[in-house]
Design a protein around this motif. Sequence first.
Motif, PDB file in Angstrom:
ATOM      1  N   UNK A  42       0.816  -1.217   0.000  1.00 62.90           N
ATOM      2  CA  UNK A  42       0.000   0.000   0.000  1.00 62.90           C
ATOM      3  C   UNK A  42       0.842   1.256   0.000  1.00 62.90           C
ATOM      4  N   UNK A  43       2.150   1.124  -0.245  1.00 63.64           N
ATOM      5  CA  UNK A  43       3.026   2.290  -0.254  1.00 63.64           C
ATOM      6  C   UNK A  43       2.896   3.004  -1.599  1.00 63.64           C
ATOM      7  N   UNK A  44       2.581   4.289  -1.620  1.00 66.79           N
ATOM      8  CA  UNK A  44       2.477   5.015  -2.905  1.00 66.79           C
ATOM      9  C   UNK A  44       3.812   4.996  -3.638  1.00 66.79           C
ATOM     10  N   UNK A  45       3.771   4.857  -4.950  1.00 65.96           N
ATOM     11  CA  UNK A  45       4.996   4.807  -5.760  1.00 65.96           C
ATOM     12  C   UNK A  45       5.909   6.002  -5.520  1.00 65.96           C
ATOM     13  N   UNK A  46       5.386   7.239  -5.406  1.00 64.14           N
ATOM     14  CA  UNK A  46       6.302   8.374  -5.202  1.00 64.14           C
ATOM     15  C   UNK A  46       7.058   8.313  -3.867  1.00 64.14           C
ATOM     16  N   UNK A  47       6.536   7.510  -2.920  1.00 58.31           N
ATOM     17  CA  UNK A  47       7.171   7.433  -1.596  1.00 58.31           C
ATOM     18  C   UNK A  47       8.094   6.240  -1.444  1.00 58.31           C
ATOM     19  N   UNK A  48       8.066   5.274  -2.352  1.00 53.74           N
ATOM     20  CA  UNK A  48       8.734   3.996  -2.125  1.00 53.74           C
ATOM     21  C   UNK A  48      10.230   4.139  -1.940  1.00 53.74           C
ATOM     22  N   UNK A  49      10.861   5.059  -2.694  1.00 55.25           N
ATOM     23  CA  UNK A  49      12.312   5.190  -2.597  1.00 55.25           C
ATOM     24  C   UNK A  49      12.725   5.756  -1.219  1.00 55.25           C
ATOM     25  N   UNK A  50      11.975   6.748  -0.736  1.00 56.93           N
ATOM     26  CA  UNK A  50      12.272   7.291   0.599  1.00 56.93           C
ATOM     27  C   UNK A  50      12.076   6.222   1.683  1.00 56.93           C
ATOM     28  N   UNK A  51      11.011   5.442   1.524  1.00 58.93           N
ATOM     29  CA  UNK A  51      10.711   4.413   2.525  1.00 58.93           C
ATOM     30  C   UNK A  51      11.808   3.353   2.551  1.00 58.93           C
ATOM     31  N   UNK A  52      12.244   2.894   1.347  1.00 57.88           N
ATOM     32  CA  UNK A  52      13.299   1.888   1.297  1.00 57.88           C
ATOM     33  C   UNK A  52      14.628   2.423   1.824  1.00 57.88           C
ATOM     34  N   UNK A  53      14.901   3.671   1.561  1.00 52.43           N
ATOM     35  CA  UNK A  53      16.135   4.287   2.070  1.00 52.43           C
ATOM     36  C   UNK A  53      16.133   4.326   3.594  1.00 52.43           C
TER      37      UNK A  53
END
Length: 367
Positions: A42-53
């Motif tokens: 359910x993580x929005x695509x624009x947020x995924x990189x910040x979340x994974x980092x």
Amino acid sequence: MDSDELVETLETAGLSPYQSEAYVTLLELGAASATQVADASDVPAPRIYDVLESLESHGYVETYETDTLKVRAHSPGAVLDDLRDRADRFEAAAAEVERRWEQPELENNGTSIVKRYRTVLEQAEAFIEQAEYQIQASVTVEDLERLRPLLVAARERGVSVRLSVHTSPDGDPPEESLLAGACLEARHRRLPAPFVVLVDREKTCFCHHPDSSEQYGVLVNDSTHTYVFHWYFLTCLWEQWETVYSDYADSFPVEYVDVRQCVRDLRPLLSAEATVRVHVEGTDVETGETVSVTGRVDEALFAGAPDAPDTALRLSARVTVVVVTDDGKTLTVGGWGAMVEDVEAARITVEDVEAPPGTDAGVFSRL
């Protein structure tokens, strides 16, 4: 535990909702691209990189690049250590919440009602560790075994300790080895009784006998309420029960922390015209200042008929020791809660007795 519960638990452990979603999804996918993780969670695509980092900075995952950014979960060792550490802290916090709820801090002049015997016993241990001059306790043999090291340490500090050890009607008194070094005197009450510990005329711990229909404890840090418990101890738990152990010295000095006990012992000596020298430590009733005097006992008085027996009931009235000090002053000395005497005594030490010929002044019949 299903995936939704795992996500909620990780959130409780400190991860954000998006971090929890991404991590649980990655555990299911194994290695995946950032886009695949976003699509499966359910993580929005624009947020995924910040979340994974952020997950990588916490040691949960590692990222690597091929033609696209990919991510995989780290070996769970570090994650498991982190979760277990958090679990330990939650457990410790739960225990501390329970302790603070059960055992509120006692302010001066404070009284608290608690629900468990263990709480009363632990507070009694703390009070005994702080005792300076007097402990009175009503205990079972099992209680005594637990409290014995603290009582021994108190006696070594010079604290006066009196124990009323209660058993069933056919129970045996405690072994002398259990009492030696732990008290000045012990009595055996052949009847179940509450757990009571009184310390320095200020602090009380009380809990009903386990078989009582009433189950609660009382913690007191107040001299007025403790005085009431003191008389309950004397009249119900002490006065009429047999002495099974005594550690009184056969020579002087002899110390008293209870003026009534002192008067009971002094009256026969004064009636035989013995000369009794005492040292009194206490408080000036009028000014509240500390008093320390030495002198000769002129009288030992209590209210009532002169020839009445010296029972605890009679001694509950006014009791006074009249002392002529070495500098010629006459002082009246009372006990706990004295109001009309000059001095409220905390400790009276009989330093010497000079008896007329034929009087055995070394024999004391103590309360």
